[in-house]
Design a protein around this motif. Sequence first.
Motif, PDB file in Angstrom:
ATOM      1  N   ILE A  15       0.857  -1.181   0.000  1.00 58.69           N
ATOM      2  CA  ILE A  15       0.000   0.000   0.000  1.00 58.69           C
ATOM      3  C   ILE A  15       0.897   1.237   0.000  1.00 58.69           C
ATOM      4  CG2 ILE A  15      -1.727   1.285   1.322  1.00 58.69           C
ATOM      5  CD1 ILE A  15      -2.834  -1.438   2.221  1.00 58.69           C
ATOM      6  N   SER A  16       0.543   2.201  -0.813  1.00 57.40           N
ATOM      7  CA  SER A  16       1.395   3.374  -1.020  1.00 57.40           C
ATOM      8  C   SER A  16       1.476   4.270   0.218  1.00 57.40           C
ATOM      9  CB  SER A  16       0.882   4.194  -2.205  1.00 57.40           C
ATOM     10  OG  SER A  16      -0.331   4.835  -1.875  1.00 57.40           O
ATOM     11  N   GLY A  17       2.596   4.950   0.336  1.00 59.73           N
ATOM     12  CA  GLY A  17       2.795   5.917   1.405  1.00 59.73           C
ATOM     13  C   GLY A  17       1.767   7.031   1.384  1.00 59.73           C
ATOM     14  N   PRO A  18       1.466   7.620   0.208  1.00 55.37           N
ATOM     15  CA  PRO A  18       0.448   8.667   0.192  1.00 55.37           C
ATOM     16  C   PRO A  18      -0.920   8.196   0.699  1.00 55.37           C
ATOM     17  CG  PRO A  18       1.750   8.783  -1.800  1.00 55.37           C
ATOM     18  CD  PRO A  18       2.165   7.523  -1.075  1.00 55.37           C
ATOM     19  N   THR A  19      -1.259   6.942   0.459  1.00 57.43           N
ATOM     20  CA  THR A  19      -2.515   6.404   0.984  1.00 57.43           C
ATOM     21  C   THR A  19      -2.488   6.398   2.505  1.00 57.43           C
ATOM     22  OG1 THR A  19      -2.872   5.040  -0.969  1.00 57.43           O
ATOM     23  CG2 THR A  19      -4.023   4.370   1.034  1.00 57.43           C
ATOM     24  N   MET A  20      -1.372   5.931   3.079  1.00 58.19           N
ATOM     25  CA  MET A  20      -1.264   5.867   4.537  1.00 58.19           C
ATOM     26  C   MET A  20      -1.198   7.264   5.143  1.00 58.19           C
ATOM     27  SD  MET A  20       1.003   2.468   5.318  1.00 58.19           S
ATOM     28  CE  MET A  20       2.427   2.871   4.336  1.00 58.19           C
ATOM     29  N   MET A  21      -0.498   8.189   4.499  1.00 60.95           N
ATOM     30  CA  MET A  21      -0.425   9.563   5.009  1.00 60.95           C
ATOM     31  C   MET A  21      -1.790  10.240   4.944  1.00 60.95           C
ATOM     32  SD  MET A  21       3.304  10.921   3.811  1.00 60.95           S
ATOM     33  CE  MET A  21       3.427  12.226   5.014  1.00 60.95           C
ATOM     34  N   GLY A  22      -2.513   9.997   3.858  1.00 63.76           N
ATOM     35  CA  GLY A  22      -3.858  10.565   3.743  1.00 63.76           C
ATOM     36  C   GLY A  22      -4.774  10.061   4.834  1.00 63.76           C
ATOM     37  N   LEU A  23      -4.692   8.764   5.122  1.00 58.72           N
ATOM     38  CA  LEU A  23      -5.528   8.183   6.175  1.00 58.72           C
ATOM     39  C   LEU A  23      -5.158   8.763   7.540  1.00 58.72           C
ATOM     40  CD1 LEU A  23      -7.782   6.169   6.851  1.00 58.72           C
ATOM     41  CD2 LEU A  23      -5.993   4.436   7.170  1.00 58.72           C
ATOM     42  N   ALA A  24      -3.862   8.925   7.795  1.00 50.98           N
ATOM     43  CA  ALA A  24      -3.417   9.520   9.062  1.00 50.98           C
ATOM     44  C   ALA A  24      -3.942  10.948   9.191  1.00 50.98           C
ATOM     45  CB  ALA A  24      -1.895   9.501   9.153  1.00 50.98           C
ATOM     46  N   ASP A  25      -3.902  11.708   8.106  1.00 50.45           N
ATOM     47  CA  ASP A  25      -4.377  13.086   8.141  1.00 50.45           C
ATOM     48  C   ASP A  25      -5.884  13.145   8.385  1.00 50.45           C
ATOM     49  OD1 ASP A  25      -3.865  15.863   8.043  1.00 50.45           O
ATOM     50  OD2 ASP A  25      -4.407  15.945   5.926  1.00 50.45           O
ATOM     51  N   VAL A  26      -6.636  12.253   7.783  1.00 51.21           N
ATOM     52  CA  VAL A  26      -8.081  12.192   8.025  1.00 51.21           C
ATOM     53  C   VAL A  26      -8.358  11.884   9.491  1.00 51.21           C
ATOM     54  CG1 VAL A  26     -10.199  10.886   7.537  1.00 51.21           C
ATOM     55  CG2 VAL A  26      -8.707  11.587   5.658  1.00 51.21           C
ATOM     56  N   ALA A  27      -7.611  10.936  10.058  1.00 55.79           N
ATOM     57  CA  ALA A  27      -7.797  10.579  11.470  1.00 55.79           C
ATOM     58  C   ALA A  27      -7.499  11.779  12.371  1.00 55.79           C
ATOM     59  CB  ALA A  27      -6.910   9.393  11.834  1.00 55.79           C
ATOM     60  N   LEU A  28      -6.430  12.513  12.060  1.00 61.35           N
ATOM     61  CA  LEU A  28      -6.096  13.696  12.858  1.00 61.35           C
ATOM     62  C   LEU A  28      -7.167  14.774  12.734  1.00 61.35           C
ATOM     63  CD1 LEU A  28      -2.252  14.039  12.302  1.00 61.35           C
ATOM     64  CD2 LEU A  28      -3.423  13.623  14.473  1.00 61.35           C
ATOM     65  N   TYR A  29      -7.675  14.985  11.536  1.00 61.70           N
ATOM     66  CA  TYR A  29      -8.718  15.987  11.325  1.00 61.70           C
ATOM     67  C   TYR A  29      -9.956  15.637  12.153  1.00 61.70           C
ATOM     68  CZ  TYR A  29     -11.770  19.241   8.785  1.00 61.70           C
ATOM     69  OH  TYR A  29     -12.632  20.252   8.445  1.00 61.70           O
ATOM     70  N   ALA A  30     -10.361  14.369  12.135  1.00 59.48           N
ATOM     71  CA  ALA A  30     -11.512  13.935  12.931  1.00 59.48           C
ATOM     72  C   ALA A  30     -11.234  14.125  14.420  1.00 59.48           C
ATOM     73  CB  ALA A  30     -11.852  12.475  12.623  1.00 59.48           C
TER      74      ALA A  30
END
Length: 132
Positions: A40-55
């Motif tokens: 799984i790509s790094g940008p996918t994991m970074m995007g998911l981390a950012d969504v979690a932080l935003y929530a």
Amino acid sequence: MHEQLPFAVDMGVQLDTLERDRVVVRAPFSAQSLRPGGTISGPTMMGLADVALYALVLAQVGLEPLAVTTSLNMNFLRKPAPADLLAVAHPLKVGKRLVVGEVSLYTAGDTVRCLAHATGTYSVPPVESDHV
């Protein structure tokens, strides 16, 4: 998410848990998130981390759509399997203008071996005062 984070909707991100001090979001596996080598790509994991932080920020300060990421640091710890990803976020410090949090990413079904760890800071707009 639908209004503020359309990219998260495109990723199929789902909110599993929303508590004041703990947020869990899930990204269902998609072959589109794979990079060469089948990981799984790094940008996918970074995007998911950012969504979690935003929530997490919204759970702390309320619905504040103008909160923005000011920093995101990611450490990739192991190769993720082609499976759903979970991001578990916790606050580290909640101030008037900044919220700092951490996110641990796991493969669904294995919440023991951390795939990646992120820390991030969000800037929260100042509260407008009636005395201005």
